[in-house]
Design an enzyme around this catalytic site. Sequence first.
Site, PDB file in Angstrom:
ATOM      1  N   ASP A 145      13.425  -3.330   8.524  1.00 22.65           N
ATOM      2  CA  ASP A 145      13.225  -2.014   7.897  1.00 22.65           C
ATOM      3  C   ASP A 145      11.931  -2.034   7.088  1.00 22.65           C
ATOM      4  O   ASP A 145      11.725  -2.929   6.263  1.00 22.65           O
ATOM      5  CB  ASP A 145      14.423  -1.698   6.990  1.00 22.65           C
ATOM      6  CG  ASP A 145      14.558  -0.211   6.689  1.00 22.65           C
ATOM      7  OD1 ASP A 145      13.531   0.493   6.699  1.00 22.65           O
ATOM      8  OD2 ASP A 145      15.697   0.233   6.457  1.00 22.65           O
ATOM      9  N   ARG A 147      10.904   0.918   5.537  1.00 21.84           N
ATOM     10  CA  ARG A 147      10.907   2.126   4.715  1.00 21.84           C
ATOM     11  C   ARG A 147      10.802   1.808   3.229  1.00 21.84           C
ATOM     12  O   ARG A 147      11.246   0.755   2.770  1.00 21.84           O
ATOM     13  CB  ARG A 147      12.182   2.924   4.979  1.00 21.84           C
ATOM     14  CG  ARG A 147      12.199   3.606   6.329  1.00 21.84           C
ATOM     15  CD  ARG A 147      13.515   4.273   6.609  1.00 21.84           C
ATOM     16  NE  ARG A 147      14.598   3.296   6.802  1.00 21.84           N
ATOM     17  CZ  ARG A 147      15.824   3.621   7.190  1.00 21.84           C
ATOM     18  NH1 ARG A 147      16.128   4.888   7.424  1.00 21.84           N
ATOM     19  NH2 ARG A 147      16.753   2.692   7.342  1.00 21.84           N
TER      20      ARG A 147
END
Length: 816
Positions: A145, A147
């Site tokens: 990830d 983000r």
Amino acid sequence: LISYVMLPAQDSHPTFGTTMYIGFNEIQLEYGLFKAIVFQDFTNKSFIIALVHGDVTEDEPVYTRLHSSCVTSETLGSLDCVCVEQLNGALLTISKKKCGVLFYLIQEGRGGSFIAKSRDRMFVQHHNDSITTFEAYQMMGLQNDYRHYRNVFDICNILKWKPKFVLLTNNPDKVSGLEKSGLNVVSVESIEVPPNPFNRNYLLSKQMFGHRLMITKTPKTSFPLPESPAEPFTPTAVEPSGRFVFVSRYLLPVKPLRVRLTPSEYQSLGEHLPYELNLDGDYLVDVSDNEVVSTKPVLQKPHWFRVHVYYDVFSSQELVVLTYGDCATPSRTPLAYIHSDPIFHRFPLHEARHKRRYHDCVQQIVRNGVGAILLFPHDGFGYGLGRRTVESSGRREEVQNEPRDVNDYQIANTLLTLHFGAQQPFDVLYIHSAQAPLLKNAFPMLRELIWYGDSNDALGLRLLETRQNLIFDLLLDVQNNVRIELPAQNGSCPTNDTLTNGSHKNEVPAPPYLDSRYTYLVSGIGSSEAHAHFLIQLIQKHVRCEFLSVATPESEVDSRLASPTVRLIVFSQGMSPHTHVLVRRAHVLFTSVTDTNPSETKRQLLLDVKKRGGIVVQFPLEDEYQVLVRFVGVLFGFIACGLFAYGSLSADVVQIPNPTELKLRALSLPSIEFEQLAMKTRRLVILCPAEVLGSCRNLSLKWCESVFGTLPTLLDYFSYVHGGFQAVMGQQDATPHVLIEYSNSQATEIVLKMLTHGNHPSWKVTCGSNAIQAAVELEISFNFWMLRLMRRMQVNQRSWPGKDLENTLYNTRPTV
């Protein structure tokens, strides 16, 4: 409910951290009015949108969703994730709570980009879902990830806002991400969506990595991939300049408006559901009824598109091409659509025209059987979200003189040519008139532009399509949809049993409702005149009959009817004022008007016919108005003639082909060159055998009312050589000819050869072995063709030329 939050002044663009305030829009979603506050990260140029609903400045918890963009589900309608359902579900929750904000973050592929996401899908599919999305990322050297949520912290500082967040998420990483940014999360609520057969494995992989999902393990019907998945490959330049790098390919299940079923799959349903046919003869079945779909697993089939992802080295943009069918060696002309991707249209807008247009174009490509969709990444016809935000802030005048569309359609041509082939002509769907000249200039192999921009049906063409499809449902039960109502006291008339069960062997029966002692005057106007001539054609061997003009003076009508051996048959689908004089004297009335018609005058006329002991033949569709041309009533008027003339449409007399056969026949449309000439000249010649001339009369009117063309020349083949052919050959310009082949194919072939000498294009339409079959098949073929022409010509069927001027004459009744 007005969205309330303190915003900077119009010309003020404050920043905090790496985030700048750009402006705001107010947008009406399905769930209420939201304020879309736009920000931009000036390090990577990505936008962040805060969708605010209600007063979020109070000291109350704010329902909040951190939502990462997902172009495949939110724009392309894919079924392999639940992102769009979570987006819509969060906005609905915020609306119900009357206070909240959704932060829309452009962080595709868990922040790894769409390239990473698409290659992840390619790897997972290649391994038949035996690896997870996270394992695929690891195989590509990626973190799980990428983000971050620092822009949310920046935004709260720009707006001087210190909210208490109730976070709508299943992902504990989002909770810790916000808390690490210094934001206050007071509670968490799940936003789980039931899985489907295409995203269940994806959700299970999320559950394995800590997402709070409770219903994901529910078993689901599985659907195999339609072909072998792509072998993962190293990204490669695909054209000489090296500009476009092909990075991934995988299969995408797209949610259909109408599911495509093979004939055997349709038969397996065990019940009739409305359908269309595509050009391959497969069934396209409406799946808007969720209750029916839930009980029929086969109706959950998606449209399978191939996703091809390219990286533009020059602009650093990701480009997506979806292909359908065999684009490498297409059996028919491919159909393409260039789709821009306005970010606001990813949300559930109250007026979702753009999204409807996309799904309509998907459906057109599926109907065609082969085609492609190219997704442009730029918001607002190439300008980006910034322009829309500026326009909505009151500066529209300052940008209105700039070009409407600055997308680079040469890019589209390069990529479509990769899939269609350099020498393959193709058609392009378009929805905005400003696109037309740009598309013509960009595509050297363009065959035709097809307009498909009337999502609100302002032109009435969707209504006509609905009526066109209604015909096939009504044909399944002709005996109940066409009714012959006999007088209550009339011993000489046959009973209803005779109507439905009559059987005649080896010959056309005598008309059961007519008496050879009488002479029958048959009248009608417009399409009803075609019905009148058609009935005369069917009964003239058994009784004396002749056509009576609606314009016949009333005194002359009374004089004719004074004879006790004369009877009057009147056709009037909608009982227009022109026909009232005759309807009041009719012994037999063919009409679509029923006892519940909203017009008191029409109801009374109908009742008077019945009181006089007249026969009423009723056929659909009552009040077929709102648009100029009629599809349903005309066709069923011909069928009503057959029922009245023969007493039955049994196989021994006349057998109307089943709807599937009729739809397949109607798909045999004329060539594009024929259509282009017809649209350009608005001229047409219709030639037919004398036996079907009566039913062909309406084709001339249908042409005029559909595309507002000049009244076509309508002749039988042998009359054509007595002046008509010479007139055509004497013209400098070519004239398109419709040649109807019925019983005498020799005449058709002779005329075909004659027309080649003048380069006059022709469309040969073969129809059934008897007059009623021929009438039905010709009507359906022309309906399909006229609707296609009307779409291509953007014909306004709701507000046609002269509409405001015609009523004076239309409402005038013939007098002495």
